[in-house]
Design an enzyme around this catalytic site. Sequence first.
Site, PDB file in Angstrom:
ATOM      1  CG  HIS A   1      -0.263   0.047   2.533  1.00 51.02           C
ATOM      2  ND1 HIS A   1      -0.295  -1.013   3.426  1.00 51.02           N
ATOM      3  CD2 HIS A   1       0.475   1.012   3.125  1.00 51.02           C
ATOM      4  CE1 HIS A   1       0.394  -0.681   4.507  1.00 51.02           C
ATOM      5  NE2 HIS A   1       0.872   0.536   4.350  1.00 51.02           N
TER       6      HIS A   1
HETATM    7  P1  TYD Z   1      -2.430  -3.790   7.383  1.00 52.10           P
HETATM    8  O1  TYD Z   1      -2.402  -2.363   6.942  1.00 52.10           O
HETATM    9  O2  TYD Z   1      -3.070  -4.786   6.477  1.00 52.10           O
HETATM   10  O3  TYD Z   1      -0.940  -4.286   7.732  1.00 52.10           O
HETATM   11  P2  TYD Z   1       0.375  -4.317   6.792  1.00 52.10           P
HETATM   12  O4  TYD Z   1       0.554  -2.963   6.243  1.00 52.10           O
HETATM   13  O5  TYD Z   1       1.463  -4.721   7.691  1.00 52.10           O
HETATM   14  O6  TYD Z   1       0.205  -5.348   5.742  1.00 52.10           O
HETATM   15  O7  TYD Z   1      -3.109  -3.831   8.818  1.00 52.10           O
HETATM   16  C1  TYD Z   1      -3.563  -5.042   9.398  1.00 52.10           C
HETATM   17  C2  TYD Z   1      -4.777  -4.732  10.274  1.00 52.10           C
HETATM   18  O8  TYD Z   1      -4.396  -3.928  11.377  1.00 52.10           O
HETATM   19  C3  TYD Z   1      -5.862  -3.992   9.534  1.00 52.10           C
HETATM   20  O9  TYD Z   1      -7.105  -4.537   9.934  1.00 52.10           O
HETATM   21  C4  TYD Z   1      -5.753  -2.568  10.037  1.00 52.10           C
HETATM   22  C5  TYD Z   1      -5.196  -2.753  11.429  1.00 52.10           C
HETATM   23  N1  TYD Z   1      -4.340  -1.665  11.902  1.00 52.10           N
HETATM   24  C6  TYD Z   1      -4.788  -0.829  12.923  1.00 52.10           C
HETATM   25  O10 TYD Z   1      -5.916  -0.963  13.422  1.00 52.10           O
HETATM   26  N2  TYD Z   1      -3.955   0.144  13.388  1.00 52.10           N
HETATM   27  C7  TYD Z   1      -2.716   0.345  12.870  1.00 52.10           C
HETATM   28  O11 TYD Z   1      -1.982   1.269  13.327  1.00 52.10           O
HETATM   29  C8  TYD Z   1      -2.278  -0.506  11.789  1.00 52.10           C
HETATM   30  C9  TYD Z   1      -0.929  -0.312  11.166  1.00 52.10           C
HETATM   31  C10 TYD Z   1      -3.112  -1.503  11.355  1.00 52.10           C
END
Ligand code: TYD
Length: 128
Positions: free
Chosen positions: A45
């Site tokens: 992302h």
């Molecule tokens: P995600 O963005 O998919 O993780 P990565 O970038 O590591 O692949 O996030 C995983 C889950 O965690 C998603 O449901 C959103 C949640 N999340 C939060 O609630 N707070 C945060 O600060 C972060 C980074 C993720």
Amino acid sequence: MIPLPTFTDSRGSMSVLEQFDRIPFDIKRIYWIYDIPQGEERGSHAHKNQYQLIVAVAGSFTVEVDDGEKQTNFRLDNPTHGLMVMPGTWRTVKDFTPGSVCLVASSDYYNVDDYIREYNDFLDWKKG
Ligand code: TYD
């Protein structure tokens, strides 16, 4: 890559992330990713506005950054350095060694509206 203040003596080593000390943004949030199954990738992302600093506090992994034109891979394997990822950068974190811990310091609170999660949307956003 930003070198972090690091203190080593006979008891071991310590590295520090401190707001305003070499970190070019206010740190509002820190999270860490761990227990990553072999072969899994994270990220994939971009953030519209948030600055992030990524540190391999344990193990190693590759961060692929993409500004919409060029991809560059950084192998993070040293807890004394952090990779600065600027806003508007597509990032994928991959090739984790077992036991890796990926720490991310971010310039803002979690905000779903700051994410671009589709690569084609990212390219359109960059053009705009
Ligand atoms: P995600 O963005 O998919 O993780 P990565 O970038 O590591 O692949 O996030 C995983 C889950 O965690 C998603 O449901 C959103 C949640 N999340 C939060 O609630 N707070 C945060 O600060 C972060 C980074 C993720």
